[in-house]
Design an enzyme around this catalytic site. Structure first.
Site, short mmCIF file in Angstrom:
data_model
loop_
_atom_site.label_atom_id
_atom_site.label_comp_id
_atom_site.label_asym_id
_atom_site.label_seq_id
_atom_site.Cartn_x
_atom_site.Cartn_y
_atom_site.Cartn_z
N THR A 1 45.04 17.91 13.62
CA THR A 1 45.83 19.05 13.17
C THR A 1 45.55 20.26 14.06
O THR A 1 44.49 20.36 14.67
CB THR A 1 45.48 19.43 11.71
OG1 THR A 1 46.35 20.48 11.29
CG2 THR A 1 44.05 19.92 11.56
N SER B 1 36.51 15.25 4.30
CA SER B 1 36.37 16.69 4.09
C SER B 1 35.88 17.08 2.72
O SER B 1 35.55 18.24 2.51
CB SER B 1 37.72 17.36 4.34
OG SER B 1 38.58 17.06 3.27
N THR C 1 42.07 15.65 -6.17
CA THR C 1 41.51 15.75 -4.82
C THR C 1 40.20 14.98 -4.73
O THR C 1 39.90 14.35 -3.71
CB THR C 1 41.31 17.24 -4.45
OG1 THR C 1 42.52 17.94 -4.72
CG2 THR C 1 40.95 17.41 -2.99
N SER D 1 42.69 0.21 4.75
CA SER D 1 42.63 1.64 4.55
C SER D 1 41.37 2.02 3.78
O SER D 1 41.07 1.44 2.72
CB SER D 1 43.89 2.05 3.77
OG SER D 1 43.88 3.41 3.44
N HIS E 1 39.46 16.95 10.46
CA HIS E 1 38.34 17.86 10.18
C HIS E 1 37.30 17.85 11.29
O HIS E 1 36.18 18.34 11.10
CB HIS E 1 37.71 17.52 8.84
CG HIS E 1 38.64 17.82 7.71
ND1 HIS E 1 38.79 19.08 7.18
CD2 HIS E 1 39.52 17.03 7.06
CE1 HIS E 1 39.71 19.05 6.23
NE2 HIS E 1 40.17 17.83 6.14
N ARG F 1 46.16 24.59 -11.33
CA ARG F 1 45.77 25.32 -10.14
C ARG F 1 46.37 26.71 -10.10
O ARG F 1 47.57 26.88 -10.31
CB ARG F 1 46.16 24.53 -8.89
CG ARG F 1 45.36 23.25 -8.83
CD ARG F 1 45.74 22.35 -7.69
NE ARG F 1 44.96 21.11 -7.80
CZ ARG F 1 44.53 20.43 -6.75
NH1 ARG F 1 44.78 20.83 -5.54
NH2 ARG F 1 43.83 19.33 -6.93
N THR G 1 63.30 20.22 12.62
CA THR G 1 63.21 21.26 13.64
C THR G 1 61.78 21.32 14.19
O THR G 1 60.82 21.25 13.43
CB THR G 1 63.59 22.61 13.02
OG1 THR G 1 64.94 22.50 12.55
CG2 THR G 1 63.51 23.74 14.03
N LYS H 1 43.64 23.65 11.26
CA LYS H 1 42.30 23.88 10.73
C LYS H 1 41.44 24.54 11.82
O LYS H 1 41.60 25.73 12.07
CB LYS H 1 41.76 22.59 10.14
CG LYS H 1 42.56 22.27 8.85
CD LYS H 1 42.31 20.93 8.20
CE LYS H 1 43.23 20.77 6.98
NZ LYS H 1 43.28 19.43 6.42
#
Ligand SMILES: *Cc1c(COP(=O)(O)O)cnc(C)c1O
Length: 408
Positions: free
Chosen positions: A245, A189, A363, A137, A217, A21, A278, A248
């Site tokens: 999230t 996604s 991926t 799952s 997503h 990558r 934190t 995105k």
């Protein structure tokens, strides 16, 4: 032990498979999204159009969001100063959690530093507080869910992607009184397909299982208020845990879960990934809060977003490009080979000022390497003309398979 040689061997293996990558060095122009400056290795620069951002509707440049971030820095400074327990709970955190709970029609929400951390922390904790838990799952679940499930150490069964019959065949085998959890996503996604939420919920009820839904997503993008596919499909109140999230569609950063008070309180009280780190800085939480509120009220953005994706799919299909059968805002085009995939991506960038990164193993499965386009409301027809023309020419030049077998 020759450590250096071991690291070299590891990297060489990735290179040998054509999936090493390389990150494109980009700097976005605020106010001119999706345009960005791209810096080459030799230091020279060009303007490019970015086609693969997960800032799906350009909230990262919305003045509502950036103003809120500036204001929070001016008011409260940079960092949060600690974990949530040790002075890291600011008023921004409290307000944002309340807004997120409302967005998903839940009693409570809990902020974590990213969607990855949220999945890892919540799923690992659920396994620890529910002895004997059996986790079901989906085979294409995100790496962060897999990490959480593994770390929780519960018995785990992987069902074929979106295959509810397969899921039921596994649920039937378990004792009816054993605690169970079904972990899945709404929008996947990489393929752009969407799970059958109502069907999954029905199975969960039948076998007394909890449902854990990753809407990363979909939050901000589906449902009249952006509450995700669960809102669109009218099952918000039937999903036990929703994970999302802020990085995105909401254009900032951070992750969260939403659910019943007791459940959220449990994660808050036990999850190491929440307790020992934190908390998000005030600027991020304030920006995310502004973004969620604004996007909730602007359904026209979602309508335009869907229209852009539909238009791009249609235009690709018109020239015979192998668009994979997506029913969402994600537009994947199959290349089927990691070397070609990287080559086409490089040529788009170098010769056409178009940036879309190659998606390779791990991926996606080997042999399904692809380019994944995410048109936003800010991608114009003229940008699409350039993209379709360039891709059409490269497909011929590299002799890559066209439609037929992969028709949408
Ligand atoms: C990106 C992603 C995450 C992680 O979210 P971040 O906020 O980027 O850490 C979780 N689940 C899925 C399905 C994702 O694609």
């Amino acid at each position: 032990m020759d450590y250096k040689a071991a690291f070299e061997t590891a990297v060489e293996q990735v290179k040998g498979e054509g999936r090493y990558r390389v990150f494109a060095d980009l700097k976005r122009y605020r106010g001119d999204f999706p345009r960005a400056a791209w810096t080459r290795d030799d230091g020279s620069q060009s303007d490019v159009v970015v086609w693969c951002s997960n800032d799906y509707v350009g909230q990262g440049q919305n003045p509502i969001v950036t103003d809120a971030m500036h204001k929070a820095i001016d008011e409260a400074g940079s960092g949060s100063g600690g974990t949530r327990n040790i002075s890291g709970t600011t008023h921004y955190h409290v307000e944002l959690e309340s807004e997120l709970a409302k967005l998903h029609g839940k009693e409570a929400a809990l902020l974590l530093t990213s969607g990855f951390v949220a999945n890892e922390a919540a799923l690992a904790t659920l396994a620890k507080v529910l002895p004997g838990l059996i986790v079901y799952s989906d085979a294409l679940n995100h790496a962060s869910m897999i990490a959480g499930i593994r770390n929780g150490g519960a018995e785990r069964h992987v069902f074929r992607h979106n295959d509810l019959q397969h899921l039921e065949s596994m649920l039937i085998d378990a004792p009816i009184d054993a605690p169970k959890l079904i972990a899945f996503e709404s929008v996947y996604s990489m393929d752009g397909d969407i799970a059958d939420l109502a069907g999954t919920v029905a199975l969960a009820k039948k076998y007394n299982a909890l449902t854990y839904l990753d809407e990363v997503h979909a939050v901000g993008l589906y449902g009249l208020r952006g509450g995700g596919v669960a809102e669109r499909d009218g099952v918000l109140d039937q999903i036990d845990i929703i994970e999302g999230t802020l990085g995105k569609a909401f254009g900032v950063m951070g992750g969260y879960i939403a659910g019943d008070t007791m459940l959220v309180d449990t994660i808050r009280s036990y999850a190491a990934g929440f307790i020992f780190t934190t908390s998000l800085p005030p600027a991020l939480t304030a920006g995310a809060l502004a973004s969620v509120r604004w996007l909730t009220e602007h359904n026209e953005v979602r309508i335009r977003h869907q229209e852009r994706a539909e238009t791009l799919k249609r235009r690709f299909i018109e020239v015979g490009l192998p668009v994979m059968p997506s029913v969402s805002h994600i537009v994947p085009v199959l290349v089927g080979d990691p070397v070609h995939c990287k080559l086409i991506s490089d040529m788009l960038l170098h010769d056409h000022n178009i940036y879309v990164q190659p998606i390779n193993y791990p991926t996606v499965p080997r042999g399904t390497e692809r380019l994944r386009f995410t048109p936003t409301p800010f991608h114009t027809d003229a940008m699409m003309d350039d993209l379709v023309g360039a891709l059409d020419a490269l497909w011929s030049r590299c002799n890559v398979k066209r439609l037929g077998g992969y028709a949408a």
